[in-house]
Design a protein around this motif. Structure first.
Motif, PDB file in Angstrom:
ATOM      1  N   THR A   1       0.866  -1.178   0.000  1.00  0.00           N
ATOM      2  CA  THR A   1       0.000   0.000   0.000  1.00  0.00           C
ATOM      3  C   THR A   1       0.902   1.226   0.000  1.00  0.00           C
ATOM      4  O   THR A   1       2.127   1.114   0.114  1.00  0.00           O
ATOM      5  CB  THR A   1      -0.900   0.027   1.254  1.00  0.00           C
ATOM      6  OG1 THR A   1      -0.071   0.004   2.432  1.00  0.00           O
ATOM      7  CG2 THR A   1      -1.855  -1.151   1.288  1.00  0.00           C
ATOM      8  N   ALA A   2       0.298   2.394  -0.101  1.00  0.00           N
ATOM      9  CA  ALA A   2       1.092   3.622  -0.034  1.00  0.00           C
ATOM     10  C   ALA A   2       1.825   3.718   1.299  1.00  0.00           C
ATOM     11  O   ALA A   2       2.962   4.199   1.375  1.00  0.00           O
ATOM     12  CB  ALA A   2       0.184   4.839  -0.227  1.00  0.00           C
TER      13      ALA A   2
ATOM     14  N   GLN B   1       6.234  -1.849  -1.320  1.00  0.00           N
ATOM     15  CA  GLN B   1       7.054  -3.047  -1.527  1.00  0.00           C
ATOM     16  C   GLN B   1       6.972  -3.973  -0.315  1.00  0.00           C
ATOM     17  O   GLN B   1       7.960  -4.287   0.338  1.00  0.00           O
ATOM     18  CB  GLN B   1       8.508  -2.672  -1.825  1.00  0.00           C
ATOM     19  CG  GLN B   1       8.703  -2.089  -3.213  1.00  0.00           C
ATOM     20  CD  GLN B   1      10.160  -2.085  -3.633  1.00  0.00           C
ATOM     21  OE1 GLN B   1      11.034  -1.738  -2.847  1.00  0.00           O
ATOM     22  NE2 GLN B   1      10.431  -2.466  -4.865  1.00  0.00           N
ATOM     23  N   CYS B   2       5.774  -4.439  -0.038  1.00  0.00           N
ATOM     24  CA  CYS B   2       5.529  -5.287   1.123  1.00  0.00           C
ATOM     25  C   CYS B   2       4.767  -6.533   0.674  1.00  0.00           C
ATOM     26  O   CYS B   2       3.893  -6.441  -0.193  1.00  0.00           O
ATOM     27  CB  CYS B   2       4.727  -4.509   2.169  1.00  0.00           C
ATOM     28  SG  CYS B   2       4.566  -5.340   3.756  1.00  0.00           S
ATOM     29  N   TYR B   3       5.100  -7.665   1.246  1.00  0.00           N
ATOM     30  CA  TYR B   3       4.411  -8.892   0.868  1.00  0.00           C
ATOM     31  C   TYR B   3       4.138  -9.761   2.089  1.00  0.00           C
ATOM     32  O   TYR B   3       4.690  -9.550   3.173  1.00  0.00           O
ATOM     33  CB  TYR B   3       5.196  -9.665  -0.201  1.00  0.00           C
ATOM     34  CG  TYR B   3       6.551 -10.198   0.214  1.00  0.00           C
ATOM     35  CD1 TYR B   3       6.704 -11.501   0.678  1.00  0.00           C
ATOM     36  CD2 TYR B   3       7.701  -9.411   0.115  1.00  0.00           C
ATOM     37  CE1 TYR B   3       7.942 -12.000   1.028  1.00  0.00           C
ATOM     38  CE2 TYR B   3       8.945  -9.892   0.467  1.00  0.00           C
ATOM     39  CZ  TYR B   3       9.058 -11.190   0.925  1.00  0.00           C
ATOM     40  OH  TYR B   3      10.297 -11.679   1.282  1.00  0.00           O
TER      41      TYR B   3
ATOM     42  N   LEU C   1      -2.052  -4.379   3.263  1.00  0.00           N
ATOM     43  CA  LEU C   1      -1.686  -4.115   4.652  1.00  0.00           C
ATOM     44  C   LEU C   1      -1.976  -2.655   4.993  1.00  0.00           C
ATOM     45  O   LEU C   1      -1.486  -1.742   4.330  1.00  0.00           O
ATOM     46  CB  LEU C   1      -0.201  -4.420   4.866  1.00  0.00           C
ATOM     47  CG  LEU C   1       0.344  -4.231   6.282  1.00  0.00           C
ATOM     48  CD1 LEU C   1      -0.378  -5.138   7.275  1.00  0.00           C
ATOM     49  CD2 LEU C   1       1.847  -4.496   6.313  1.00  0.00           C
ATOM     50  N   GLN C   2      -2.765  -2.442   6.036  1.00  0.00           N
ATOM     51  CA  GLN C   2      -3.166  -1.101   6.442  1.00  0.00           C
ATOM     52  C   GLN C   2      -2.492  -0.632   7.729  1.00  0.00           C
ATOM     53  O   GLN C   2      -2.323   0.568   7.945  1.00  0.00           O
ATOM     54  CB  GLN C   2      -4.687  -1.040   6.618  1.00  0.00           C
ATOM     55  CG  GLN C   2      -5.464  -1.367   5.358  1.00  0.00           C
ATOM     56  CD  GLN C   2      -5.182  -0.389   4.236  1.00  0.00           C
ATOM     57  OE1 GLN C   2      -5.085   0.814   4.458  1.00  0.00           O
ATOM     58  NE2 GLN C   2      -5.051  -0.904   3.027  1.00  0.00           N
TER      59      GLN C   2
ATOM     60  N   GLU D   1       5.944   3.589   9.429  1.00  0.00           N
ATOM     61  CA  GLU D   1       4.586   3.131   9.177  1.00  0.00           C
ATOM     62  C   GLU D   1       4.013   2.290  10.311  1.00  0.00           C
ATOM     63  O   GLU D   1       2.869   1.853  10.261  1.00  0.00           O
ATOM     64  CB  GLU D   1       4.541   2.315   7.880  1.00  0.00           C
ATOM     65  CG  GLU D   1       5.290   0.975   7.918  1.00  0.00           C
ATOM     66  CD  GLU D   1       6.763   1.073   7.627  1.00  0.00           C
ATOM     67  OE1 GLU D   1       7.478   1.744   8.406  1.00  0.00           O
ATOM     68  OE2 GLU D   1       7.227   0.465   6.641  1.00  0.00           O
ATOM     69  N   VAL D   2       4.809   2.055  11.363  1.00  0.00           N
ATOM     70  CA  VAL D   2       4.452   1.112  12.419  1.00  0.00           C
ATOM     71  C   VAL D   2       4.070   1.846  13.698  1.00  0.00           C
ATOM     72  O   VAL D   2       4.632   2.889  14.027  1.00  0.00           O
ATOM     73  CB  VAL D   2       5.640   0.159  12.685  1.00  0.00           C
ATOM     74  CG1 VAL D   2       5.463  -0.611  13.977  1.00  0.00           C
ATOM     75  CG2 VAL D   2       5.795  -0.808  11.518  1.00  0.00           C
ATOM     76  N   THR D   3       3.114   1.287  14.426  1.00  0.00           N
ATOM     77  CA  THR D   3       2.756   1.786  15.751  1.00  0.00           C
ATOM     78  C   THR D   3       3.450   0.916  16.793  1.00  0.00           C
ATOM     79  O   THR D   3       3.311  -0.309  16.778  1.00  0.00           O
ATOM     80  CB  THR D   3       1.232   1.722  15.967  1.00  0.00           C
ATOM     81  OG1 THR D   3       0.586   2.515  14.976  1.00  0.00           O
ATOM     82  CG2 THR D   3       0.868   2.243  17.354  1.00  0.00           C
ATOM     83  N   ALA D   4       4.217   1.548  17.675  1.00  0.00           N
ATOM     84  CA  ALA D   4       4.879   0.833  18.759  1.00  0.00           C
ATOM     85  C   ALA D   4       4.057   1.007  20.026  1.00  0.00           C
ATOM     86  O   ALA D   4       3.574   2.099  20.327  1.00  0.00           O
ATOM     87  CB  ALA D   4       6.290   1.360  18.970  1.00  0.00           C
TER      88      ALA D   4
END
Length: 226
Positions: free
Chosen positions: A50-51, A55-57, A172-173, A192-195
């Motif tokens: 996603t934006a 480049q994620c799988y 992936l959102q 892009e990650v929430t810790a």
């Protein structure tokens, strides 16, 4: 030196079981994949970019019954008896992998945070588009850090798998990592990650939110041994 989330790891008892689980859970099945001879595993993958997560799988990975035992613990804790028993029931989200162009630097910085990210190992697998090559951090015991929440580091050499993976309706959102020390969060700088802190309210070390043909799906990860 920011790392970015590269892929999610779903451990399965077999690739057939993993593909069936994807169909039942998301309404989508992974397509291509290959074998990791040096680890005795094989996989199937699909694009979930996603934006927010370029480049994620998603990777379905299992112990390859036709491969020789690797002579060392396999990556992602796949040899842990509790996980082996759990995936016989159904596949489990176990981990996230983060890509970087400075794997040695980030590995050492994580080690300076009193964490054991493992050492970079050379890896490869054949695809219909040619050989994929990368380096990836693997601990000697094969386990993942922070009960699975600390991402493994990967550094690709050449093309990324998503270059040849078709876009799918699975996207992936969001991704939440729980229990990674703040100093390690600052090292990885995953934008892009929430810790979040680890806690009894939601003990899963990571949770992924994906949009799919079956609606929004939230997957909580299996808590591995640290």
């Amino acid at each position: 030196m920011n790392a970015r989330i590269d892929h999610l790891v779903i451990a399965a008892d077999s690739l057939e079981q993993g593909a069936a689980w994807c169909d039942a859970t998301f309404g989508v099945q992974p397509s291509s994949g290959g074998r990791h001879a040096f680890m005795g595993t094989y996989n199937r993958v699909m694009n979930i970019s996603t934006a927010r997560f370029p480049q994620c799988y998603l990777e379905i990975i299992a112990i390859d019954p036709e491969a020789k035992a690797p002579g060392r613990p396999r990556w992602f804790g796949l040899d842990q008896p509790a996980l082996r028993e759990a995936v016989r029931e159904l596949p489990r989200l176990v981990h996230a992998v983060a890509r970087t162009d400075t794997i040695e630097v980030l590995r050492q910085m994580l080690a300076n945070c009193a964490l054991d990210p493992g050492v970079p190992l050379a890896a490869e697998r054949e695809t219909e588009h040619g050989l994929l090559k990368w380096r990836i951090t693997v601990r000697d015991d094969g386990r993942t850090g922070c009960a699975g929440a600390l991402p493994t580091l990967i550094e690709w050499s050449g093309a990324h798998p998503c270059v040849h993976l078709p876009q799918t309706p699975l996207a992936l959102q969001g991704l939440v990592l729980r229990g990674v020390p703040q100093e390690a969060v600052e090292v990885l700088k995953l934008p892009e990650v929430t810790a979040a802190p680890a806690g009894p309210a939601r003990p899963a070390p990571l949770s992924a939110t994906l949009n799919s043909p079956r609606g929004t799906v939230i997957i909580d990860a299996w808590r591995t041994e640290d």
